[in-house]
Design a protein around this motif. Structure first.
Motif, PDB file in Angstrom:
ATOM      1  N   LEU A   1       0.828  -1.208   0.000  1.00 53.11           N
ATOM      2  CA  LEU A   1       0.000   0.000   0.000  1.00 53.11           C
ATOM      3  C   LEU A   1       0.860   1.254   0.000  1.00 53.11           C
ATOM      4  O   LEU A   1       0.628   2.181  -0.780  1.00 53.11           O
ATOM      5  CB  LEU A   1      -0.910   0.026   1.232  1.00 53.11           C
ATOM      6  N   THR A   2       1.850   1.281   0.874  1.00 51.42           N
ATOM      7  CA  THR A   2       2.748   2.437   0.957  1.00 51.42           C
ATOM      8  C   THR A   2       3.439   2.676  -0.383  1.00 51.42           C
ATOM      9  O   THR A   2       3.503   3.815  -0.867  1.00 51.42           O
ATOM     10  CB  THR A   2       3.773   2.244   2.082  1.00 51.42           C
ATOM     11  N   ALA A   3       3.931   1.624  -0.995  1.00 50.32           N
ATOM     12  CA  ALA A   3       4.618   1.754  -2.289  1.00 50.32           C
ATOM     13  C   ALA A   3       3.670   2.281  -3.362  1.00 50.32           C
ATOM     14  O   ALA A   3       4.038   3.171  -4.146  1.00 50.32           O
ATOM     15  CB  ALA A   3       5.213   0.408  -2.700  1.00 50.32           C
ATOM     16  N   LEU A   4       2.446   1.760  -3.407  1.00 45.84           N
ATOM     17  CA  LEU A   4       1.477   2.215  -4.407  1.00 45.84           C
ATOM     18  C   LEU A   4       1.106   3.676  -4.179  1.00 45.84           C
ATOM     19  O   LEU A   4       1.094   4.469  -5.127  1.00 45.84           O
ATOM     20  CB  LEU A   4       0.217   1.336  -4.355  1.00 45.84           C
ATOM     21  N   ILE A   5       0.820   4.046  -2.950  1.00 47.24           N
ATOM     22  CA  ILE A   5       0.438   5.437  -2.662  1.00 47.24           C
ATOM     23  C   ILE A   5       1.596   6.387  -2.955  1.00 47.24           C
ATOM     24  O   ILE A   5       1.397   7.455  -3.538  1.00 47.24           O
ATOM     25  CB  ILE A   5      -0.056   5.567  -1.211  1.00 47.24           C
TER      26      ILE A   5
ATOM     27  N   ARG B   1      -5.376  -6.448  -7.174  1.00 44.01           N
ATOM     28  CA  ARG B   1      -4.042  -6.927  -7.537  1.00 44.01           C
ATOM     29  C   ARG B   1      -4.000  -7.329  -9.010  1.00 44.01           C
ATOM     30  O   ARG B   1      -4.991  -7.782  -9.573  1.00 44.01           O
ATOM     31  CB  ARG B   1      -3.673  -8.134  -6.676  1.00 44.01           C
ATOM     32  N   ASP B   2      -2.838  -7.181  -9.583  1.00 51.77           N
ATOM     33  CA  ASP B   2      -2.531  -7.731 -10.898  1.00 51.77           C
ATOM     34  C   ASP B   2      -1.432  -8.746 -10.634  1.00 51.77           C
ATOM     35  O   ASP B   2      -0.278  -8.354 -10.399  1.00 51.77           O
ATOM     36  CB  ASP B   2      -2.065  -6.641 -11.853  1.00 51.77           C
ATOM     37  N   GLY B   3      -1.791 -10.017 -10.581  1.00 50.66           N
ATOM     38  CA  GLY B   3      -0.848 -11.026 -10.126  1.00 50.66           C
ATOM     39  C   GLY B   3      -0.579 -10.794  -8.655  1.00 50.66           C
ATOM     40  O   GLY B   3      -1.512 -10.699  -7.862  1.00 50.66           O
ATOM     41  N   ASP B   4       0.688 -10.642  -8.296  1.00 50.08           N
ATOM     42  CA  ASP B   4       1.015 -10.399  -6.880  1.00 50.08           C
ATOM     43  C   ASP B   4       1.245  -8.923  -6.578  1.00 50.08           C
ATOM     44  O   ASP B   4       1.616  -8.557  -5.476  1.00 50.08           O
ATOM     45  CB  ASP B   4       2.222 -11.235  -6.459  1.00 50.08           C
ATOM     46  N   ARG B   5       1.027  -8.044  -7.564  1.00 52.62           N
ATOM     47  CA  ARG B   5       1.267  -6.613  -7.378  1.00 52.62           C
ATOM     48  C   ARG B   5      -0.035  -5.869  -7.107  1.00 52.62           C
ATOM     49  O   ARG B   5      -1.023  -6.034  -7.826  1.00 52.62           O
ATOM     50  CB  ARG B   5       1.925  -6.033  -8.630  1.00 52.62           C
TER      51      ARG B   5
ATOM     52  N   VAL C   1      -2.327  -2.869  -7.468  1.00 55.64           N
ATOM     53  CA  VAL C   1      -2.368  -1.847  -8.516  1.00 55.64           C
ATOM     54  C   VAL C   1      -3.451  -0.791  -8.292  1.00 55.64           C
ATOM     55  O   VAL C   1      -3.497   0.208  -9.012  1.00 55.64           O
ATOM     56  CB  VAL C   1      -2.522  -2.478  -9.914  1.00 55.64           C
ATOM     57  N   ALA C   2      -4.326  -1.011  -7.313  1.00 54.61           N
ATOM     58  CA  ALA C   2      -5.352  -0.022  -6.979  1.00 54.61           C
ATOM     59  C   ALA C   2      -5.704  -0.195  -5.509  1.00 54.61           C
ATOM     60  O   ALA C   2      -5.621  -1.302  -4.978  1.00 54.61           O
ATOM     61  CB  ALA C   2      -6.600  -0.205  -7.844  1.00 54.61           C
ATOM     62  N   CYS C   3      -6.081   0.923  -4.864  1.00 56.33           N
ATOM     63  CA  CYS C   3      -6.443   0.832  -3.453  1.00 56.33           C
ATOM     64  C   CYS C   3      -7.395   1.946  -3.074  1.00 56.33           C
ATOM     65  O   CYS C   3      -7.555   2.927  -3.794  1.00 56.33           O
ATOM     66  CB  CYS C   3      -5.206   0.871  -2.561  1.00 56.33           C
ATOM     67  N   GLY C   4      -8.006   1.739  -1.931  1.00 53.45           N
ATOM     68  CA  GLY C   4      -8.874   2.747  -1.339  1.00 53.45           C
ATOM     69  C   GLY C   4      -9.015   2.469   0.144  1.00 53.45           C
ATOM     70  O   GLY C   4      -8.906   1.320   0.585  1.00 53.45           O
ATOM     71  N   ALA C   5      -9.251   3.522   0.910  1.00 53.27           N
ATOM     72  CA  ALA C   5      -9.375   3.418   2.360  1.00 53.27           C
ATOM     73  C   ALA C   5     -10.808   3.704   2.788  1.00 53.27           C
ATOM     74  O   ALA C   5     -11.466   4.579   2.232  1.00 53.27           O
ATOM     75  CB  ALA C   5      -8.432   4.415   3.035  1.00 53.27           C
ATOM     76  N   ASP C   6     -11.256   2.970   3.784  1.00 54.38           N
ATOM     77  CA  ASP C   6     -12.522   3.248   4.460  1.00 54.38           C
ATOM     78  C   ASP C   6     -12.177   4.129   5.652  1.00 54.38           C
ATOM     79  O   ASP C   6     -11.602   3.676   6.624  1.00 54.38           O
ATOM     80  CB  ASP C   6     -13.177   1.941   4.915  1.00 54.38           C
ATOM     81  N   ARG C   7     -12.507   5.392   5.529  1.00 56.19           N
ATOM     82  CA  ARG C   7     -12.210   6.350   6.592  1.00 56.19           C
ATOM     83  C   ARG C   7     -13.524   6.856   7.204  1.00 56.19           C
ATOM     84  O   ARG C   7     -13.700   8.037   7.481  1.00 56.19           O
ATOM     85  CB  ARG C   7     -11.391   7.511   6.025  1.00 56.19           C
ATOM     86  N   THR C   8     -14.440   5.935   7.410  1.00 56.47           N
ATOM     87  CA  THR C   8     -15.755   6.247   7.941  1.00 56.47           C
ATOM     88  C   THR C   8     -15.652   6.885   9.318  1.00 56.47           C
ATOM     89  O   THR C   8     -14.858   6.454  10.147  1.00 56.47           O
ATOM     90  CB  THR C   8     -16.594   4.958   8.021  1.00 56.47           C
ATOM     91  N   ARG C   9     -16.470   7.896   9.516  1.00 54.49           N
ATOM     92  CA  ARG C   9     -16.618   8.536  10.822  1.00 54.49           C
ATOM     93  C   ARG C   9     -18.089   8.768  11.056  1.00 54.49           C
ATOM     94  O   ARG C   9     -18.794   9.231  10.176  1.00 54.49           O
ATOM     95  CB  ARG C   9     -15.882   9.874  10.850  1.00 54.49           C
ATOM     96  N   GLY C  10     -18.538   8.457  12.235  1.00 52.73           N
ATOM     97  CA  GLY C  10     -19.942   8.687  12.551  1.00 52.73           C
ATOM     98  C   GLY C  10     -20.862   7.818  11.717  1.00 52.73           C
ATOM     99  O   GLY C  10     -20.619   6.631  11.542  1.00 52.73           O
TER     100      GLY C  10
ATOM    101  N   ALA D   1      -2.374   2.603  -9.854  1.00 50.81           N
ATOM    102  CA  ALA D   1      -0.990   2.720 -10.335  1.00 50.81           C
ATOM    103  C   ALA D   1      -0.996   3.341 -11.733  1.00 50.81           C
ATOM    104  O   ALA D   1      -1.838   2.992 -12.571  1.00 50.81           O
ATOM    105  CB  ALA D   1      -0.329   1.346 -10.369  1.00 50.81           C
ATOM    106  N   PRO D   2      -0.081   4.268 -11.999  1.00 46.08           N
ATOM    107  CA  PRO D   2      -0.073   4.967 -13.290  1.00 46.08           C
ATOM    108  C   PRO D   2      -0.121   4.043 -14.509  1.00 46.08           C
ATOM    109  O   PRO D   2      -0.840   4.313 -15.470  1.00 46.08           O
ATOM    110  CB  PRO D   2       1.226   5.790 -13.252  1.00 46.08           C
TER     111      PRO D   2
END
Length: 148
Positions: free
Chosen positions: A36-40, A63-67, A69-78, A89-90
């Motif tokens: 995640l850190t690497a992708l972001i 993932r694309d194979g073991d990589r 390639v896309a992510c998102g966070a659930d930052r729900t509040r309330g 990923a570009p």
């Protein structure tokens, strides 16, 4: 030093249309934090959603194979589900992965909340078009101020 940023708070109360690739979206674990850190760092270095952030409830990815390639966070509040840190990923952009992860996460959060929201910079026209297409049509413009 003070920095000011304009952004749009967008929300939906309805499920998005089904998107190709939604079935590839998986919930990530702490073991995925280095990926995640690497992708972001590569794709969205200014994102405030980061692995280890206590305001993030869950991470989702594609993932694309073991990589990762896309992510998102659930930052729900309330009582509002909130998507953050959505990125692809570009080298994998333009393949519908942003739509897939946004739609899948929206669907998951709508199972628990009546409304799901996200933030987007007004200059990010491609993301705005995508979010509108997925049902994020209600908007409230905001300005954030950072002191540093």
């Amino acid at each position: 030093m003070t920095a000011q940023e304009d952004w749009d708070f967008r929300w939906t109360t309805g499920a998005p249309p089904a998107q190709p690739g939604e079935e590839r979206v998986v919930r990530l674990t702490e073991a995925d934090h280095p990926a995640l850190t690497a992708l972001i760092d590569e794709a969205f270095p200014t994102s405030t959603a980061r692995p280890g952030d206590p305001s993030v409830r869950d991470w989702y990815g594609i993932r694309d194979g073991d990589r990762l390639v896309a992510c998102g966070a659930d930052r729900t509040r309330g009582e509002v589900g909130f998507l953050a840190g959505l990125t692809v990923a570009p080298r994998h952009r333009g393949r519908g992965l942003g739509a897939a992860i946004t739609a899948a996460m929206t669907r998951v959060l709508l199972e628990r909340y009546d409304m799901v929201a996200l933030g987007v910079y007004p200059s990010n026209l491609a993301a705005i078009r995508l979010y509108r297409r997925l049902g994020y049509t209600d908007t409230f413009s905001l300005t954030s101020v950072r002191f540093g």
